[in-house]
Write a protein that holds these residues in place. Structure first.
Motif, PDB file in Angstrom:
ATOM      1  N   MET A  82       0.816  -1.187   0.000  1.00  0.00           N
ATOM      2  CA  MET A  82       0.000   0.000   0.000  1.00  0.00           C
ATOM      3  C   MET A  82       0.868   1.263   0.000  1.00  0.00           C
ATOM      4  O   MET A  82       0.499   2.260  -0.608  1.00  0.00           O
ATOM      5  CB  MET A  82      -0.908  -0.038   1.211  1.00  0.00           C
ATOM      6  CG  MET A  82      -2.012   0.926   1.158  1.00  0.00           C
ATOM      7  SD  MET A  82      -3.227   0.448   2.380  1.00  0.00           S
ATOM      8  CE  MET A  82      -4.587   1.330   1.779  1.00  0.00           C
ATOM      9  N   ILE A  83       1.999   1.201   0.645  1.00  0.00           N
ATOM     10  CA  ILE A  83       2.883   2.364   0.718  1.00  0.00           C
ATOM     11  C   ILE A  83       3.437   2.752  -0.654  1.00  0.00           C
ATOM     12  O   ILE A  83       3.425   3.940  -0.988  1.00  0.00           O
ATOM     13  CB  ILE A  83       4.010   2.134   1.745  1.00  0.00           C
ATOM     14  CG1 ILE A  83       3.413   2.121   3.148  1.00  0.00           C
ATOM     15  CG2 ILE A  83       5.070   3.222   1.643  1.00  0.00           C
ATOM     16  CD1 ILE A  83       4.384   1.753   4.227  1.00  0.00           C
ATOM     17  N   PRO A  84       3.903   1.802  -1.486  1.00  0.00           N
ATOM     18  CA  PRO A  84       4.388   2.221  -2.811  1.00  0.00           C
ATOM     19  C   PRO A  84       3.309   2.918  -3.643  1.00  0.00           C
ATOM     20  O   PRO A  84       3.586   3.892  -4.342  1.00  0.00           O
ATOM     21  CB  PRO A  84       4.834   0.918  -3.472  1.00  0.00           C
ATOM     22  CG  PRO A  84       5.150   0.022  -2.342  1.00  0.00           C
ATOM     23  CD  PRO A  84       4.174   0.378  -1.263  1.00  0.00           C
ATOM     24  N   GLY A  85       2.080   2.433  -3.578  1.00  0.00           N
ATOM     25  CA  GLY A  85       0.992   3.071  -4.304  1.00  0.00           C
ATOM     26  C   GLY A  85       0.701   4.471  -3.801  1.00  0.00           C
ATOM     27  O   GLY A  85       0.444   5.391  -4.588  1.00  0.00           O
ATOM     28  N   THR A  86       0.752   4.640  -2.499  1.00  0.00           N
ATOM     29  CA  THR A  86       0.532   5.956  -1.910  1.00  0.00           C
ATOM     30  C   THR A  86       1.623   6.924  -2.332  1.00  0.00           C
ATOM     31  O   THR A  86       1.347   8.090  -2.668  1.00  0.00           O
ATOM     32  CB  THR A  86       0.487   5.851  -0.374  1.00  0.00           C
ATOM     33  OG1 THR A  86      -0.547   4.932  -0.007  1.00  0.00           O
ATOM     34  CG2 THR A  86       0.234   7.183   0.264  1.00  0.00           C
ATOM     35  N   LEU A  87       2.849   6.465  -2.339  1.00  0.00           N
ATOM     36  CA  LEU A  87       3.956   7.324  -2.764  1.00  0.00           C
ATOM     37  C   LEU A  87       3.845   7.701  -4.239  1.00  0.00           C
ATOM     38  O   LEU A  87       4.056   8.861  -4.598  1.00  0.00           O
ATOM     39  CB  LEU A  87       5.293   6.633  -2.493  1.00  0.00           C
ATOM     40  CG  LEU A  87       5.671   6.475  -1.032  1.00  0.00           C
ATOM     41  CD1 LEU A  87       6.959   5.667  -0.901  1.00  0.00           C
ATOM     42  CD2 LEU A  87       5.812   7.805  -0.351  1.00  0.00           C
ATOM     43  N   TYR A 110       1.103   7.801  -6.063  1.00  0.00           N
ATOM     44  CA  TYR A 110      -0.057   8.684  -6.209  1.00  0.00           C
ATOM     45  C   TYR A 110       0.276  10.090  -5.724  1.00  0.00           C
ATOM     46  O   TYR A 110      -0.079  11.085  -6.366  1.00  0.00           O
ATOM     47  CB  TYR A 110      -1.233   8.092  -5.433  1.00  0.00           C
ATOM     48  CG  TYR A 110      -2.554   8.735  -5.727  1.00  0.00           C
ATOM     49  CD1 TYR A 110      -3.141   8.606  -6.979  1.00  0.00           C
ATOM     50  CD2 TYR A 110      -3.225   9.455  -4.753  1.00  0.00           C
ATOM     51  CE1 TYR A 110      -4.363   9.191  -7.255  1.00  0.00           C
ATOM     52  CE2 TYR A 110      -4.442  10.045  -5.019  1.00  0.00           C
ATOM     53  CZ  TYR A 110      -5.006   9.904  -6.279  1.00  0.00           C
ATOM     54  OH  TYR A 110      -6.211  10.486  -6.541  1.00  0.00           O
ATOM     55  N   SER A 111       0.972  10.200  -4.620  1.00  0.00           N
ATOM     56  CA  SER A 111       1.372  11.508  -4.089  1.00  0.00           C
ATOM     57  C   SER A 111       2.367  12.199  -5.020  1.00  0.00           C
ATOM     58  O   SER A 111       2.294  13.408  -5.245  1.00  0.00           O
ATOM     59  CB  SER A 111       2.002  11.355  -2.710  1.00  0.00           C
ATOM     60  OG  SER A 111       1.063  10.849  -1.806  1.00  0.00           O
ATOM     61  N   PHE A 112       3.297  11.427  -5.563  1.00  0.00           N
ATOM     62  CA  PHE A 112       4.276  11.968  -6.504  1.00  0.00           C
ATOM     63  C   PHE A 112       3.585  12.496  -7.756  1.00  0.00           C
ATOM     64  O   PHE A 112       3.919  13.557  -8.268  1.00  0.00           O
ATOM     65  CB  PHE A 112       5.293  10.883  -6.849  1.00  0.00           C
ATOM     66  CG  PHE A 112       6.410  11.324  -7.743  1.00  0.00           C
ATOM     67  CD1 PHE A 112       7.076  12.516  -7.529  1.00  0.00           C
ATOM     68  CD2 PHE A 112       6.814  10.535  -8.802  1.00  0.00           C
ATOM     69  CE1 PHE A 112       8.115  12.922  -8.357  1.00  0.00           C
ATOM     70  CE2 PHE A 112       7.846  10.913  -9.639  1.00  0.00           C
ATOM     71  CZ  PHE A 112       8.492  12.117  -9.410  1.00  0.00           C
ATOM     72  N   LEU A 113       2.576  11.771  -8.222  1.00  0.00           N
ATOM     73  CA  LEU A 113       1.822  12.207  -9.391  1.00  0.00           C
ATOM     74  C   LEU A 113       1.092  13.514  -9.099  1.00  0.00           C
ATOM     75  O   LEU A 113       1.112  14.443  -9.904  1.00  0.00           O
ATOM     76  CB  LEU A 113       0.839  11.124  -9.818  1.00  0.00           C
ATOM     77  CG  LEU A 113       0.032  11.364 -11.082  1.00  0.00           C
ATOM     78  CD1 LEU A 113       0.959  11.527 -12.280  1.00  0.00           C
ATOM     79  CD2 LEU A 113      -0.933  10.226 -11.317  1.00  0.00           C
ATOM     80  N   GLY A 114       0.472  13.613  -7.938  1.00  0.00           N
ATOM     81  CA  GLY A 114      -0.217  14.848  -7.562  1.00  0.00           C
ATOM     82  C   GLY A 114       0.731  16.015  -7.387  1.00  0.00           C
ATOM     83  O   GLY A 114       0.440  17.143  -7.817  1.00  0.00           O
ATOM     84  N   ALA A 115       1.868  15.775  -6.786  1.00  0.00           N
ATOM     85  CA  ALA A 115       2.854  16.841  -6.597  1.00  0.00           C
ATOM     86  C   ALA A 115       3.423  17.314  -7.923  1.00  0.00           C
ATOM     87  O   ALA A 115       3.709  18.503  -8.099  1.00  0.00           O
ATOM     88  CB  ALA A 115       3.974  16.354  -5.687  1.00  0.00           C
ATOM     89  N   SER A 116       3.570  16.395  -8.865  1.00  0.00           N
ATOM     90  CA  SER A 116       4.095  16.788 -10.170  1.00  0.00           C
ATOM     91  C   SER A 116       3.092  17.664 -10.914  1.00  0.00           C
ATOM     92  O   SER A 116       3.477  18.569 -11.652  1.00  0.00           O
ATOM     93  CB  SER A 116       4.455  15.567 -11.003  1.00  0.00           C
ATOM     94  OG  SER A 116       3.300  14.875 -11.424  1.00  0.00           O
TER      95      SER A 116
END
Length: 53
Positions: free
Chosen positions: A1-6, A8-14
């Protein structure tokens, strides 16, 4: 679950940064993570004992 969260967060931050290069790198990481999950789903189910085989 952590890799997916990271991912997804990276995509939003980009998206928030406005950098098109960063967005494409984040999108590639996100799609790769989804692909790896899809590819290994059956072997993980067998490993966890969730199949009837």
């Amino acid at each position: 679950m952590i890799p997916g969260t990271l991912a997804y967060s990276f995509l939003g931050a980009s998206l928030a940064s406005g950098s098109i290069t960063l967005f494409f790198i984040a999108a590639l990481a996100f799609v790769t993570l989804i692909g790896v999950t899809y590819y290994f789903r059956e072997s993980v189910k067998r490993w966890l004992g969730l199949t009837n085989d």
